[in-house]
Scaffold this motif. Sequence first.
Motif, PDB file in Angstrom:
ATOM      1  N   PRO A 143      44.228  51.762 -39.010  1.00 23.10           N
ATOM      2  CA  PRO A 143      42.799  51.461 -38.863  1.00 23.10           C
ATOM      3  C   PRO A 143      42.450  51.161 -37.406  1.00 23.10           C
ATOM      4  CG  PRO A 143      43.954  49.582 -39.820  1.00 23.10           C
ATOM      5  CD  PRO A 143      44.945  50.700 -39.751  1.00 23.10           C
ATOM      6  N   VAL A 144      41.396  51.817 -36.918  1.00 25.82           N
ATOM      7  CA  VAL A 144      40.965  51.614 -35.536  1.00 25.82           C
ATOM      8  C   VAL A 144      39.450  51.458 -35.495  1.00 25.82           C
ATOM      9  CG1 VAL A 144      42.882  52.864 -34.467  1.00 25.82           C
ATOM     10  CG2 VAL A 144      40.817  54.105 -35.140  1.00 25.82           C
ATOM     11  N   VAL A 145      38.972  50.818 -34.436  1.00 33.86           N
ATOM     12  CA  VAL A 145      37.544  50.649 -34.190  1.00 33.86           C
ATOM     13  C   VAL A 145      37.225  51.307 -32.864  1.00 33.86           C
ATOM     14  CG1 VAL A 145      35.668  49.009 -33.813  1.00 33.86           C
ATOM     15  CG2 VAL A 145      37.456  48.499 -35.489  1.00 33.86           C
ATOM     16  N   ALA A 146      36.244  52.208 -32.861  1.00 34.70           N
ATOM     17  CA  ALA A 146      35.867  52.897 -31.622  1.00 34.70           C
ATOM     18  C   ALA A 146      34.964  52.014 -30.770  1.00 34.70           C
ATOM     19  CB  ALA A 146      35.150  54.206 -31.953  1.00 34.70           C
ATOM     20  N   GLN A 147      35.143  52.097 -29.448  1.00 33.07           N
ATOM     21  CA  GLN A 147      34.320  51.389 -28.474  1.00 33.07           C
ATOM     22  C   GLN A 147      34.275  49.878 -28.750  1.00 33.07           C
ATOM     23  OE1 GLN A 147      33.501  53.139 -25.869  1.00 33.07           O
ATOM     24  NE2 GLN A 147      34.296  54.933 -26.922  1.00 33.07           N
ATOM     25  N   HIS A 148      35.463  49.300 -28.876  1.00 35.62           N
ATOM     26  CA  HIS A 148      35.567  47.859 -29.133  1.00 35.62           C
ATOM     27  C   HIS A 148      35.360  47.072 -27.840  1.00 35.62           C
ATOM     28  CE1 HIS A 148      36.931  44.079 -30.832  1.00 35.62           C
ATOM     29  NE2 HIS A 148      37.801  43.962 -29.847  1.00 35.62           N
ATOM     30  N   GLU A 149      34.450  46.101 -27.883  1.00 37.35           N
ATOM     31  CA  GLU A 149      34.159  45.287 -26.707  1.00 37.35           C
ATOM     32  C   GLU A 149      35.015  44.026 -26.706  1.00 37.35           C
ATOM     33  OE1 GLU A 149      30.009  44.489 -26.378  1.00 37.35           O
ATOM     34  OE2 GLU A 149      29.493  46.579 -25.882  1.00 37.35           O
ATOM     35  N   VAL A 150      35.511  43.688 -25.528  1.00 37.28           N
ATOM     36  CA  VAL A 150      36.337  42.498 -25.339  1.00 37.28           C
ATOM     37  C   VAL A 150      35.527  41.471 -24.550  1.00 37.28           C
ATOM     38  CG1 VAL A 150      38.477  41.580 -24.373  1.00 37.28           C
ATOM     39  CG2 VAL A 150      38.428  43.898 -25.341  1.00 37.28           C
ATOM     40  N   LEU A 154      33.996  32.462 -23.249  1.00 29.61           N
ATOM     41  CA  LEU A 154      32.590  32.075 -23.118  1.00 29.61           C
ATOM     42  C   LEU A 154      31.647  33.139 -23.679  1.00 29.61           C
ATOM     43  CD1 LEU A 154      32.640  30.547 -19.501  1.00 29.61           C
ATOM     44  CD2 LEU A 154      32.808  29.350 -21.711  1.00 29.61           C
ATOM     45  N   GLY A 155      32.222  34.201 -24.209  1.00 30.65           N
ATOM     46  CA  GLY A 155      31.400  35.258 -24.760  1.00 30.65           C
ATOM     47  C   GLY A 155      30.918  36.268 -23.741  1.00 30.65           C
ATOM     48  N   VAL A 156      31.467  36.206 -22.527  1.00 29.24           N
ATOM     49  CA  VAL A 156      31.063  37.131 -21.471  1.00 29.24           C
ATOM     50  C   VAL A 156      31.825  38.449 -21.624  1.00 29.24           C
ATOM     51  CG1 VAL A 156      30.942  37.514 -18.975  1.00 29.24           C
ATOM     52  CG2 VAL A 156      30.532  35.233 -19.918  1.00 29.24           C
ATOM     53  N   PHE A 157      31.097  39.550 -21.528  1.00 31.25           N
ATOM     54  CA  PHE A 157      31.716  40.863 -21.658  1.00 31.25           C
ATOM     55  C   PHE A 157      32.756  41.077 -20.562  1.00 31.25           C
ATOM     56  CE2 PHE A 157      31.803  45.333 -20.327  1.00 31.25           C
ATOM     57  CZ  PHE A 157      32.210  45.945 -21.505  1.00 31.25           C
ATOM     58  N   VAL A 158      33.935  41.550 -20.964  1.00 29.77           N
ATOM     59  CA  VAL A 158      35.028  41.802 -20.023  1.00 29.77           C
ATOM     60  C   VAL A 158      35.321  43.289 -19.906  1.00 29.77           C
ATOM     61  CG1 VAL A 158      37.475  41.403 -19.507  1.00 29.77           C
ATOM     62  CG2 VAL A 158      36.070  39.555 -20.472  1.00 29.77           C
ATOM     63  N   ALA A 159      35.448  43.953 -21.031  1.00 29.93           N
ATOM     64  CA  ALA A 159      35.815  45.375 -21.017  1.00 29.93           C
ATOM     65  C   ALA A 159      35.503  45.975 -22.380  1.00 29.93           C
ATOM     66  CB  ALA A 159      37.296  45.540 -20.686  1.00 29.93           C
ATOM     67  N   ARG A 160      35.634  47.300 -22.426  1.00 24.88           N
ATOM     68  CA  ARG A 160      35.461  48.013 -23.685  1.00 24.88           C
ATOM     69  C   ARG A 160      36.564  49.045 -23.812  1.00 24.88           C
ATOM     70  NH1 ARG A 160      30.035  51.344 -25.079  1.00 24.88           N
ATOM     71  NH2 ARG A 160      30.675  52.398 -23.156  1.00 24.88           N
ATOM     72  N   GLY A 161      37.209  49.060 -24.966  1.00 24.95           N
ATOM     73  CA  GLY A 161      38.298  50.005 -25.197  1.00 24.95           C
ATOM     74  C   GLY A 161      37.849  51.160 -26.067  1.00 24.95           C
ATOM     75  N   ASP A 162      38.388  52.357 -25.805  1.00 24.07           N
ATOM     76  CA  ASP A 162      38.038  53.521 -26.614  1.00 24.07           C
ATOM     77  C   ASP A 162      38.381  53.292 -28.077  1.00 24.07           C
ATOM     78  OD1 ASP A 162      37.136  54.815 -24.375  1.00 24.07           O
ATOM     79  OD2 ASP A 162      38.988  55.941 -24.054  1.00 24.07           O
ATOM     80  N   ARG A 170      46.974  46.935 -24.452  1.00 23.41           N
ATOM     81  CA  ARG A 170      46.460  48.077 -23.694  1.00 23.41           C
ATOM     82  C   ARG A 170      47.495  49.195 -23.638  1.00 23.41           C
ATOM     83  NH1 ARG A 170      46.283  50.146 -18.513  1.00 23.41           N
ATOM     84  NH2 ARG A 170      44.275  50.992 -17.855  1.00 23.41           N
ATOM     85  N   ASN A 171      47.099  50.378 -24.069  1.00 20.64           N
ATOM     86  CA  ASN A 171      47.947  51.560 -23.983  1.00 20.64           C
ATOM     87  C   ASN A 171      47.114  52.728 -23.475  1.00 20.64           C
ATOM     88  OD1 ASN A 171      50.510  50.668 -25.000  1.00 20.64           O
ATOM     89  ND2 ASN A 171      49.614  50.599 -27.047  1.00 20.64           N
ATOM     90  N   GLY A 172      47.733  53.606 -22.740  1.00 12.67           N
ATOM     91  CA  GLY A 172      47.049  54.808 -22.268  1.00 12.67           C
ATOM     92  C   GLY A 172      47.847  56.034 -22.676  1.00 12.67           C
ATOM     93  N   TYR A 173      47.138  57.073 -23.136  1.00 12.68           N
ATOM     94  CA  TYR A 173      47.812  58.277 -23.597  1.00 12.68           C
ATOM     95  C   TYR A 173      47.183  59.510 -22.950  1.00 12.68           C
ATOM     96  CZ  TYR A 173      49.411  55.081 -27.233  1.00 12.68           C
ATOM     97  OH  TYR A 173      49.951  54.020 -27.904  1.00 12.68           O
ATOM     98  N   THR A 174      47.980  60.535 -22.792  1.00 18.66           N
ATOM     99  CA  THR A 174      47.500  61.806 -22.254  1.00 18.66           C
ATOM    100  C   THR A 174      47.295  62.793 -23.398  1.00 18.66           C
ATOM    101  OG1 THR A 174      49.715  62.749 -21.966  1.00 18.66           O
ATOM    102  CG2 THR A 174      48.840  61.389 -20.158  1.00 18.66           C
TER     103      THR A 174
END
Length: 230
Positions: A143-150, A154-162, A170-174
């Motif tokens: 199960p995955v969630v697309a465009q998950h915000e981190v 304090l609730g401040v936006f840090v990043a968004r993962g695909d 964190r993982n990166g794939y080609t």
Amino acid sequence: MEQASPGEPTPVLDVRLGRVREREWVRIGRGVHQRRDSDVEHLDLRAWQLVLPPLPEETPVFVAMPRTGPRVRRRELVVTRHPVAPAYVEVSGLRVTRDEIRLAARRRRGAPRLLEALQLSDAASESAWESVLRVLHHVCEVPVVAQHEVHDELGVFVARGDLWIVGWRRNGYTSGDVLHRAVGILRDADEALGRTHDPSRVRAWHELLRGSLFSAAGTRAVVRHWGRRR
């Protein structure tokens, strides 16, 4: 700026994939952008070629026509006739239909297979390869969630993962990983979920690939299928 000739690769500097916010870029579609001041002919169509698997040279030209139009029979064409004239845009005087999925999803040959593919779609996906990676996880029962915000504490936006998996890291794939080393992606997912790694889960993904244009077998099947229709 030098203009590309038909058949030449699209200039990389004139096309960007993924999320782009700079004003000098124009959004063609989700995850695909072209430079606003580019004079490369048919750049939008060339850009889409960067996110799609290559079509076989033997693939015919597909034409959508209203049922009230004349019946066209040419070996090089595959004509679909629709109750309502398809919407189109003009590219150098040529009418190009960009609503093929909606049209094809109606009752006609191949509709069930197309509807299966549409059920795997997710409007939150922002690029073609992100979609392919998400489907890989789906068929491997991850199960995955697309465009998950981190956000921070304090609730401040840090990043968004695909894509986000519970137990995220964190993982990166080609594209090569997705097409040729999927079992490694599955191993990472199993580790994130805290479940025993079972390589057999990747068989469903390999079965999908065999029927797609990403594989030689799938490409041959497409050529055989449309060859019979011509």
